[in-house]
Write a protein that holds these residues in place. Sequence first.
Motif, PDB file in Angstrom:
ATOM      1  N   VAL A   1      94.569  30.679  45.196  1.00  0.00           N
ATOM      2  CA  VAL A   1      94.778  31.149  43.820  1.00  0.00           C
ATOM      3  C   VAL A   1      96.251  31.474  43.625  1.00  0.00           C
ATOM      4  CG1 VAL A   1      94.108  32.834  42.083  1.00  0.00           C
ATOM      5  CG2 VAL A   1      92.471  32.159  43.857  1.00  0.00           C
ATOM      6  N   GLY A   2      96.842  30.946  42.563  1.00  0.00           N
ATOM      7  CA  GLY A   2      98.238  31.247  42.279  1.00  0.00           C
ATOM      8  C   GLY A   2      98.422  32.699  41.875  1.00  0.00           C
ATOM      9  N   GLU A   3      99.397  33.357  42.459  1.00  0.00           N
ATOM     10  CA  GLU A   3      99.619  34.769  42.159  1.00  0.00           C
ATOM     11  C   GLU A   3      99.922  35.032  40.678  1.00  0.00           C
ATOM     12  OE1 GLU A   3     102.131  36.963  44.875  1.00  0.00           O
ATOM     13  OE2 GLU A   3     101.674  35.534  46.477  1.00  0.00           O
ATOM     14  N   PRO A   4     100.575  34.126  39.957  1.00  0.00           N
ATOM     15  CA  PRO A   4     100.835  34.408  38.535  1.00  0.00           C
ATOM     16  C   PRO A   4      99.632  34.158  37.625  1.00  0.00           C
ATOM     17  CG  PRO A   4     102.464  32.873  39.464  1.00  0.00           C
ATOM     18  CD  PRO A   4     101.309  32.931  40.411  1.00  0.00           C
ATOM     19  N   LEU A   5      98.498  33.701  38.166  1.00  0.00           N
ATOM     20  CA  LEU A   5      97.363  33.342  37.320  1.00  0.00           C
ATOM     21  C   LEU A   5      96.910  34.539  36.488  1.00  0.00           C
ATOM     22  CD1 LEU A   5      95.542  30.838  36.808  1.00  0.00           C
ATOM     23  CD2 LEU A   5      93.907  31.863  38.399  1.00  0.00           C
ATOM     24  N   GLU A   6      96.729  34.296  35.184  1.00  0.00           N
ATOM     25  CA  GLU A   6      96.367  35.383  34.267  1.00  0.00           C
ATOM     26  C   GLU A   6      95.020  35.989  34.649  1.00  0.00           C
ATOM     27  OE1 GLU A   6      97.057  32.316  33.479  1.00  0.00           O
ATOM     28  OE2 GLU A   6      98.590  32.197  31.922  1.00  0.00           O
ATOM     29  N   PRO A   7      94.859  37.310  34.413  1.00  0.00           N
ATOM     30  CA  PRO A   7      93.611  37.979  34.787  1.00  0.00           C
ATOM     31  C   PRO A   7      92.362  37.296  34.253  1.00  0.00           C
ATOM     32  CG  PRO A   7      95.256  39.620  34.266  1.00  0.00           C
ATOM     33  CD  PRO A   7      95.871  38.298  33.949  1.00  0.00           C
ATOM     34  N   GLU A   8      92.357  36.885  32.986  1.00  0.00           N
ATOM     35  CA  GLU A   8      91.145  36.281  32.426  1.00  0.00           C
ATOM     36  C   GLU A   8      90.809  34.973  33.128  1.00  0.00           C
ATOM     37  OE1 GLU A   8      87.736  35.676  30.806  1.00  0.00           O
ATOM     38  OE2 GLU A   8      88.836  37.543  30.536  1.00  0.00           O
TER      39      GLU A   8
ATOM     40  N   GLN B   1      90.825  39.811  41.441  1.00  0.00           N
ATOM     41  CA  GLN B   1      90.252  39.599  40.116  1.00  0.00           C
ATOM     42  C   GLN B   1      89.300  38.408  40.102  1.00  0.00           C
ATOM     43  OE1 GLN B   1      93.813  39.760  37.601  1.00  0.00           O
ATOM     44  NE2 GLN B   1      93.365  41.904  37.128  1.00  0.00           N
ATOM     45  N   VAL B   2      89.493  37.432  40.982  1.00  0.00           N
ATOM     46  CA  VAL B   2      88.474  36.386  41.163  1.00  0.00           C
ATOM     47  C   VAL B   2      87.176  37.031  41.652  1.00  0.00           C
ATOM     48  CG1 VAL B   2      87.818  34.345  42.500  1.00  0.00           C
ATOM     49  CG2 VAL B   2      90.141  34.538  41.581  1.00  0.00           C
ATOM     50  N   LEU B   3      87.297  37.940  42.610  1.00  0.00           N
ATOM     51  CA  LEU B   3      86.123  38.677  43.088  1.00  0.00           C
ATOM     52  C   LEU B   3      85.465  39.447  41.951  1.00  0.00           C
ATOM     53  CD1 LEU B   3      84.238  40.048  45.151  1.00  0.00           C
ATOM     54  CD2 LEU B   3      86.126  41.632  45.675  1.00  0.00           C
ATOM     55  N   ALA B   4      86.270  40.097  41.123  1.00  0.00           N
ATOM     56  CA  ALA B   4      85.715  40.873  40.007  1.00  0.00           C
ATOM     57  C   ALA B   4      84.887  39.989  39.085  1.00  0.00           C
ATOM     58  CB  ALA B   4      86.841  41.552  39.229  1.00  0.00           C
ATOM     59  N   GLY B   5      85.375  38.778  38.804  1.00  0.00           N
ATOM     60  CA  GLY B   5      84.616  37.876  37.952  1.00  0.00           C
ATOM     61  C   GLY B   5      83.320  37.430  38.600  1.00  0.00           C
ATOM     62  N   ALA B   6      83.383  37.144  39.899  1.00  0.00           N
ATOM     63  CA  ALA B   6      82.184  36.686  40.601  1.00  0.00           C
ATOM     64  C   ALA B   6      81.126  37.772  40.682  1.00  0.00           C
ATOM     65  CB  ALA B   6      82.556  36.212  42.004  1.00  0.00           C
ATOM     66  N   ALA B   7      81.567  39.039  40.738  1.00  0.00           N
ATOM     67  CA  ALA B   7      80.633  40.149  40.966  1.00  0.00           C
ATOM     68  C   ALA B   7      80.225  40.882  39.701  1.00  0.00           C
ATOM     69  CB  ALA B   7      81.266  41.144  41.945  1.00  0.00           C
ATOM     70  N   GLU B   8      80.648  40.418  38.536  1.00  0.00           N
ATOM     71  CA  GLU B   8      80.403  41.148  37.283  1.00  0.00           C
ATOM     72  C   GLU B   8      78.949  41.559  37.104  1.00  0.00           C
ATOM     73  OE1 GLU B   8      83.770  39.717  34.053  1.00  0.00           O
ATOM     74  OE2 GLU B   8      81.917  38.590  34.253  1.00  0.00           O
TER      75      GLU B   8
ATOM     76  N   ALA C   1      91.140  45.260  35.305  1.00  0.00           N
ATOM     77  CA  ALA C   1      92.164  45.938  34.503  1.00  0.00           C
ATOM     78  C   ALA C   1      93.501  46.068  35.221  1.00  0.00           C
ATOM     79  CB  ALA C   1      91.661  47.326  34.102  1.00  0.00           C
ATOM     80  N   LEU C   2      93.598  45.649  36.478  1.00  0.00           N
ATOM     81  CA  LEU C   2      94.874  45.738  37.179  1.00  0.00           C
ATOM     82  C   LEU C   2      95.936  44.945  36.419  1.00  0.00           C
ATOM     83  CD1 LEU C   2      93.788  45.326  40.922  1.00  0.00           C
ATOM     84  CD2 LEU C   2      94.540  47.425  39.786  1.00  0.00           C
ATOM     85  N   ASP C   3      97.102  45.533  36.268  1.00  0.00           N
ATOM     86  CA  ASP C   3      98.175  44.942  35.479  1.00  0.00           C
ATOM     87  C   ASP C   3      98.854  43.826  36.273  1.00  0.00           C
ATOM     88  OD1 ASP C   3     100.923  44.551  34.453  1.00  0.00           O
ATOM     89  OD2 ASP C   3     100.412  46.188  33.099  1.00  0.00           O
ATOM     90  N   ALA C   4      98.739  42.593  35.780  1.00  0.00           N
ATOM     91  CA  ALA C   4      99.296  41.449  36.504  1.00  0.00           C
ATOM     92  C   ALA C   4     100.816  41.529  36.597  1.00  0.00           C
ATOM     93  CB  ALA C   4      98.871  40.152  35.826  1.00  0.00           C
ATOM     94  N   GLY C   5     101.467  41.974  35.515  1.00  0.00           N
ATOM     95  CA  GLY C   5     102.914  42.081  35.539  1.00  0.00           C
ATOM     96  C   GLY C   5     103.400  43.113  36.543  1.00  0.00           C
ATOM     97  N   LEU C   6     102.749  44.270  36.554  1.00  0.00           N
ATOM     98  CA  LEU C   6     103.114  45.308  37.505  1.00  0.00           C
ATOM     99  C   LEU C   6     102.845  44.840  38.933  1.00  0.00           C
ATOM    100  CD1 LEU C   6     104.017  48.168  38.201  1.00  0.00           C
ATOM    101  CD2 LEU C   6     101.663  48.929  37.811  1.00  0.00           C
ATOM    102  N   ALA C   7     101.707  44.182  39.137  1.00  0.00           N
ATOM    103  CA  ALA C   7     101.389  43.678  40.470  1.00  0.00           C
ATOM    104  C   ALA C   7     102.460  42.725  40.965  1.00  0.00           C
ATOM    105  CB  ALA C   7     100.028  42.984  40.449  1.00  0.00           C
ATOM    106  N   GLN C   8     102.964  41.872  40.083  1.00  0.00           N
ATOM    107  CA  GLN C   8     104.003  40.931  40.496  1.00  0.00           C
ATOM    108  C   GLN C   8     105.290  41.668  40.837  1.00  0.00           C
ATOM    109  OE1 GLN C   8     104.594  37.731  37.727  1.00  0.00           O
ATOM    110  NE2 GLN C   8     105.557  36.436  39.264  1.00  0.00           N
ATOM    111  N   GLU C   9     105.642  42.680  40.051  1.00  0.00           N
ATOM    112  CA  GLU C   9     106.841  43.463  40.333  1.00  0.00           C
ATOM    113  C   GLU C   9     106.728  44.186  41.668  1.00  0.00           C
ATOM    114  OE1 GLU C   9     107.652  46.066  37.088  1.00  0.00           O
ATOM    115  OE2 GLU C   9     107.665  44.444  35.601  1.00  0.00           O
TER     116      GLU C   9
END
Length: 235
Positions: free
Chosen positions: A117-124, A203-210, A185-193
């Motif tokens: 998974v690419g690190e810049p991939l948007e949360p959604e 967040q892939v896990l979050a989607g799979a486990a919803e 809800a983790l902030d992607a921009g902050l995570a990258q910084e």
Amino acid sequence: MLVAAAVCPAPPLLVPEVAAGAAAELADARTACSDALAVLAASRPDRLIVVGAADEDHRGRYPQGARGSFRGFGVEADVRLGEGEEGPRPLPTSLAVGAWLLRHARWGAAPVEGLGVGEPLEPERCLQAGRDLAAGEERLALLVMGDGSACRTVKAPGYLDERSAAFDAAAARALGTADTAALAALDAGLAQELKAAGRAPWQVLAGAAESAGLDGRLLYEDAPYGVGYFVAAWS
């Protein structure tokens, strides 16, 4: 449908051959990873997918049998995602570490595939990727490889950023309680910084486990080398 997940850190130093004389420093993390993988095996999945961060050249799916290497770290050690044809490209480092953990645990509970998974991939998009993985009736388990902030101390790879402790604490709470909304809800921009390479895989896990209704346990939390490492088991 997702039946279990294990979250592990992805530093090559988890591999004793890479860590060499410093191998003992992550012994507790390796033990916790083995415990989390035991939870996956006990869930009797039909398929296991290893999810980890990847650069642009290594994003996408990897078949069973895909090979990885730690030769770039000065060690002639190769790993594979189970048995099968080698595949057209090598595993990214995060998936190679996951493959080593599986080999160390003598994984044989289900066929294994990989997803970079690419690190810049948007949360959604991360969430939707997880939903797509978990769609269907087969019993799916995930091994999610990713680190927290790399800015916990002045000697950390990203130097000291005072926001890093709060970011890692929020991630640890979410991972330890299987809180998919908090992970989403983790902030992607902050995570990258903060150089938190685990954000997109988590967040892939979050989607799979919803809608899976899983419970979580945090098995390990520490920041050696100034990087946040977490091990969690969801079942």
